[in-house]
Design a protein around this motif. Structure first.
Motif, PDB file in Angstrom:
ATOM      1  N   ILE A   1       6.440  92.484  93.320  1.00 36.18           N
ATOM      2  CA  ILE A   1       6.318  92.258  91.887  1.00 36.18           C
ATOM      3  C   ILE A   1       7.693  92.393  91.231  1.00 36.18           C
ATOM      4  N   ARG A   2       8.157  91.297  90.634  1.00 34.74           N
ATOM      5  CA  ARG A   2       9.456  91.326  89.943  1.00 34.74           C
ATOM      6  C   ARG A   2       9.301  92.086  88.628  1.00 34.74           C
ATOM      7  N   PRO A   3      10.076  93.145  88.416  1.00 29.93           N
ATOM      8  CA  PRO A   3       9.867  93.980  87.223  1.00 29.93           C
ATOM      9  C   PRO A   3      10.259  93.261  85.953  1.00 29.93           C
ATOM     10  N   ASN A   4       9.675  93.708  84.852  1.00 27.16           N
ATOM     11  CA  ASN A   4      10.024  93.181  83.545  1.00 27.16           C
ATOM     12  C   ASN A   4      10.923  94.195  82.834  1.00 27.16           C
ATOM     13  N   ARG A   5      10.324  95.188  82.182  1.00 23.74           N
ATOM     14  CA  ARG A   5      11.114  96.220  81.497  1.00 23.74           C
ATOM     15  C   ARG A   5      11.160  97.455  82.391  1.00 23.74           C
ATOM     16  N   PHE A   6      11.901  97.344  83.486  1.00 24.96           N
ATOM     17  CA  PHE A   6      11.980  98.448  84.445  1.00 24.96           C
ATOM     18  C   PHE A   6      12.723  99.646  83.857  1.00 24.96           C
TER      19      PHE A   6
ATOM     20  N   ALA B   1      18.246  94.846  83.701  1.00 25.51           N
ATOM     21  CA  ALA B   1      18.980  93.728  84.301  1.00 25.51           C
ATOM     22  C   ALA B   1      19.422  94.052  85.722  1.00 25.51           C
ATOM     23  N   ASN B   2      19.880  95.281  85.948  1.00 28.03           N
ATOM     24  CA  ASN B   2      20.277  95.681  87.300  1.00 28.03           C
ATOM     25  C   ASN B   2      19.088  95.659  88.251  1.00 28.03           C
ATOM     26  N   ALA B   3      17.925  96.101  87.777  1.00 29.98           N
ATOM     27  CA  ALA B   3      16.723  96.091  88.614  1.00 29.98           C
ATOM     28  C   ALA B   3      16.325  94.671  88.967  1.00 29.98           C
ATOM     29  N   TRP B   4      16.427  93.739  88.012  1.00 29.44           N
ATOM     30  CA  TRP B   4      16.103  92.338  88.310  1.00 29.44           C
ATOM     31  C   TRP B   4      17.010  91.805  89.412  1.00 29.44           C
ATOM     32  N   SER B   5      18.304  92.085  89.275  1.00 34.05           N
ATOM     33  CA  SER B   5      19.266  91.584  90.249  1.00 34.05           C
ATOM     34  C   SER B   5      19.004  92.179  91.636  1.00 34.05           C
ATOM     35  N   GLU B   6      18.767  93.485  91.700  1.00 32.14           N
ATOM     36  CA  GLU B   6      18.482  94.130  92.985  1.00 32.14           C
ATOM     37  C   GLU B   6      17.219  93.558  93.613  1.00 32.14           C
ATOM     38  N   PHE B   7      16.198  93.345  92.782  1.00 28.73           N
ATOM     39  CA  PHE B   7      14.941  92.794  93.282  1.00 28.73           C
ATOM     40  C   PHE B   7      15.138  91.393  93.854  1.00 28.73           C
ATOM     41  N   ASP B   8      15.782  90.526  93.102  1.00 25.26           N
ATOM     42  CA  ASP B   8      15.969  89.144  93.544  1.00 25.26           C
ATOM     43  C   ASP B   8      16.780  89.073  94.831  1.00 25.26           C
ATOM     44  N   THR B   9      17.796  89.917  94.931  1.00 30.95           N
ATOM     45  CA  THR B   9      18.617  89.937  96.149  1.00 30.95           C
ATOM     46  C   THR B   9      17.812  90.421  97.338  1.00 30.95           C
ATOM     47  N   ALA B  10      16.968  91.440  97.118  1.00 28.33           N
ATOM     48  CA  ALA B  10      16.130  91.964  98.202  1.00 28.33           C
ATOM     49  C   ALA B  10      15.135  90.915  98.684  1.00 28.33           C
TER      50      ALA B  10
ATOM     51  N   VAL C   1       7.039  97.372  89.863  1.00 23.90           N
ATOM     52  CA  VAL C   1       7.794  96.946  91.053  1.00 23.90           C
ATOM     53  C   VAL C   1       7.285  97.617  92.331  1.00 23.90           C
ATOM     54  N   PHE C   2       6.376  98.609  92.198  1.00 27.58           N
ATOM     55  CA  PHE C   2       5.832  99.340  93.345  1.00 27.58           C
ATOM     56  C   PHE C   2       4.341  99.009  93.553  1.00 27.58           C
ATOM     57  N   PRO C   3       3.994  97.798  93.995  1.00 27.73           N
ATOM     58  CA  PRO C   3       2.582  97.387  94.062  1.00 27.73           C
ATOM     59  C   PRO C   3       1.794  97.991  95.214  1.00 27.73           C
TER      60      PRO C   3
ATOM     61  N   ILE D   1      16.545 100.699  91.239  1.00 25.47           N
ATOM     62  CA  ILE D   1      15.100 100.825  91.457  1.00 25.47           C
ATOM     63  C   ILE D   1      14.770 102.186  92.054  1.00 25.47           C
ATOM     64  N   GLU D   2      15.611 102.695  92.925  1.00 23.78           N
ATOM     65  CA  GLU D   2      15.357 103.999  93.537  1.00 23.78           C
ATOM     66  C   GLU D   2      15.376 105.131  92.512  1.00 23.78           C
ATOM     67  N   ALA D   3      16.039 104.931  91.380  1.00 19.08           N
ATOM     68  CA  ALA D   3      16.057 105.965  90.343  1.00 19.08           C
ATOM     69  C   ALA D   3      14.658 106.240  89.796  1.00 19.08           C
ATOM     70  N   ALA D   4      13.728 105.295  89.999  1.00 22.64           N
ATOM     71  CA  ALA D   4      12.350 105.488  89.535  1.00 22.64           C
ATOM     72  C   ALA D   4      11.529 106.313  90.511  1.00 22.64           C
ATOM     73  N   GLY D   5      12.125 106.723  91.633  1.00 26.49           N
ATOM     74  CA  GLY D   5      11.426 107.612  92.555  1.00 26.49           C
ATOM     75  C   GLY D   5      10.768 106.932  93.729  1.00 26.49           C
ATOM     76  N   GLY D   6      11.047 105.664  93.935  1.00 24.77           N
ATOM     77  CA  GLY D   6      10.513 104.939  95.089  1.00 24.77           C
ATOM     78  C   GLY D   6      11.600 104.072  95.690  1.00 24.77           C
ATOM     79  N   SER D   7      11.372 103.637  96.939  1.00 23.33           N
ATOM     80  CA  SER D   7      12.392 102.837  97.605  1.00 23.33           C
ATOM     81  C   SER D   7      11.753 101.587  98.211  1.00 23.33           C
ATOM     82  N   VAL D   8      12.308 101.122  99.320  1.00 23.64           N
ATOM     83  CA  VAL D   8      11.919  99.825  99.884  1.00 23.64           C
ATOM     84  C   VAL D   8      10.435  99.753 100.219  1.00 23.64           C
ATOM     85  N   ARG D   9       9.904 100.782 100.880  1.00 25.23           N
ATOM     86  CA  ARG D   9       8.487 100.738 101.254  1.00 25.23           C
ATOM     87  C   ARG D   9       7.595 100.617 100.034  1.00 25.23           C
ATOM     88  N   CYS D  10       7.951 101.311  98.980  1.00 26.58           N
ATOM     89  CA  CYS D  10       7.131 101.277  97.767  1.00 26.58           C
ATOM     90  C   CYS D  10       7.113  99.895  97.125  1.00 26.58           C
ATOM     91  N   MET D  11       8.179  99.127  97.311  1.00 27.47           N
ATOM     92  CA  MET D  11       8.291  97.801  96.706  1.00 27.47           C
ATOM     93  C   MET D  11       7.493  96.736  97.452  1.00 27.47           C
TER      94      MET D  11
END
Length: 313
Positions: free
Chosen positions: A12-17, A42-51, A76-78, A285-295
């Motif tokens: 899930i691509r975040p909106n207002r992360f 904006a940083n979260a969008w960029s990190e998400f799209d790159t991932a 972003v953590f579905p 994105i990791e600042a929200a308390g989750g990482s790759v598995r959570c995404m």
């Protein structure tokens, strides 16, 4: 695709992360942003799209949905609100805090029905009204090979609902107490444990009971897996929050760049015996308390073969 490692995923691509204040009380992995809200988003969008592009380049099928709400900072953590299981089974889960309940979306479930062989959708979300929560494959780390659901006790994993899920889906519950160095309970099991086909990573030292610790290590190793014991410091860098995926060229393990940097050479070598490691750079994105598995919500479902189905008609 192996039973443990899906080849297709939902993200899930975040909106207002932004880090969610509603979940900060028990999520010790969250941190406060030092940037403005627009820059964080904006940083979260960029990190998400790159991932997403990195996963697709590796051959993983990624279904991307855009979050369009302003009140779902953790969208972003579905993996917390739904999971999929071999045999065409899908589960929808009750969430602990109100903002996370808004993340559930019917279009994701309809896509699964349309493109995969879904037989049964079991919706537990109505149990939120009874104060029950079971936050999907965040609260449960599932061994699809051994048919075990590993669960660290927390108010995000109600024991009654866990028993109901395991009965319905055919898993053995393996429940344990896990605490961090400060003595606080671990909020989600998937921050301290990741299970692949031929290896598992877990912080055994965070499991309080010695007998339970030994049981878990033995059960993880039972199918012939290497068990990689993670330290408290490595867990703090999200080293336990990884996921194994299947690709056309073999198994891969997706993990954050920060987490990979925390692993030692011996641990990396054990993972690379059976998979290649693909690091994803997601510090915002990791600042929200989750990482790759959570995404990543893995799809343990058979894809529909539209060509054959149309020919049969």
């Amino acid at each position: 695709m192996t039973v443990q490692a899906p080849s297709n995923v939902v993200m899930i691509r975040p909106n207002r992360f932004h880090p969610n204040p509603e979940t900060a009380a028990d999520n010790r992995f969250q941190s406060l942003p030092t940037l403005g809200a627009d820059e964080v988003a904006a940083n979260a969008w960029s990190e998400f799209d790159t991932a997403v592009q990195r996963l697709r380049d590796e051959g993983v099928g990624v279904h991307v949905f855009q979050d369009e709400r302003d009140d779902t900072p953790d969208a972003v953590f579905p993996n917390n609100w739904f999971s999929t299981h071999p045999g065409g089974h899908v589960a929808i889960y009750p969430m602990f805090v109100p903002s996370r309940r808004r993340e559930r979306r019917e279009d994701v479930i309809e896509m699964l029905k349309r493109e995969y062989r879904v037989q049964v959708v079991t919706d537990y979300s109505g149990l939120e009204q009874d104060g029950l929560a079971l936050e999907g494959t965040g609260a449960m780390v599932i061994d699809h090979i051994g048919r075990i659901a590993y669960v660290a006790r927390s108010h995000r994993a109600d024991p009654i609902l866990l028993e109901r899920f395991c009965t319905n889906f055919g898993y053995e519950p393996m429940v344990f107490d896990a605490i961090d160095e400060g003595g606080a309970p671990v909020y989600h099991t998937n921050v301290i444990m990741a299970i692949g086909t031929h290896f598992a990573m877990v912080s055994l030292d965070m499991i309080e009971n010695n007998d339970r610790r030994a049981d878990i290590a033995a059960r993880l190793a039972e199918p012939g897996r290497d068990v990689i014991d993670l330290t408290h410091a490595q867990i703090a860098q999200f080293a336990g929050n990884a996921i194994e995926l299947s690709t056309p060229t073999g198994l891969m393990t997706a993990i954050s760049s920060r987490a990979l940097a925390a692993l030692d050479k011996g641990q990396i070598a054990m993972i690379e015996r059976s998979t290649r490691i693909v690091p994803l750079d997601i510090p915002t994105i990791e600042a929200a308390g989750g990482s790759v598995r959570c995404m990543i919500a893995g799809l343990h479902l058979a894809k529909r073969n539209f060509t054959i189905e149309k020919a049969a008609k």
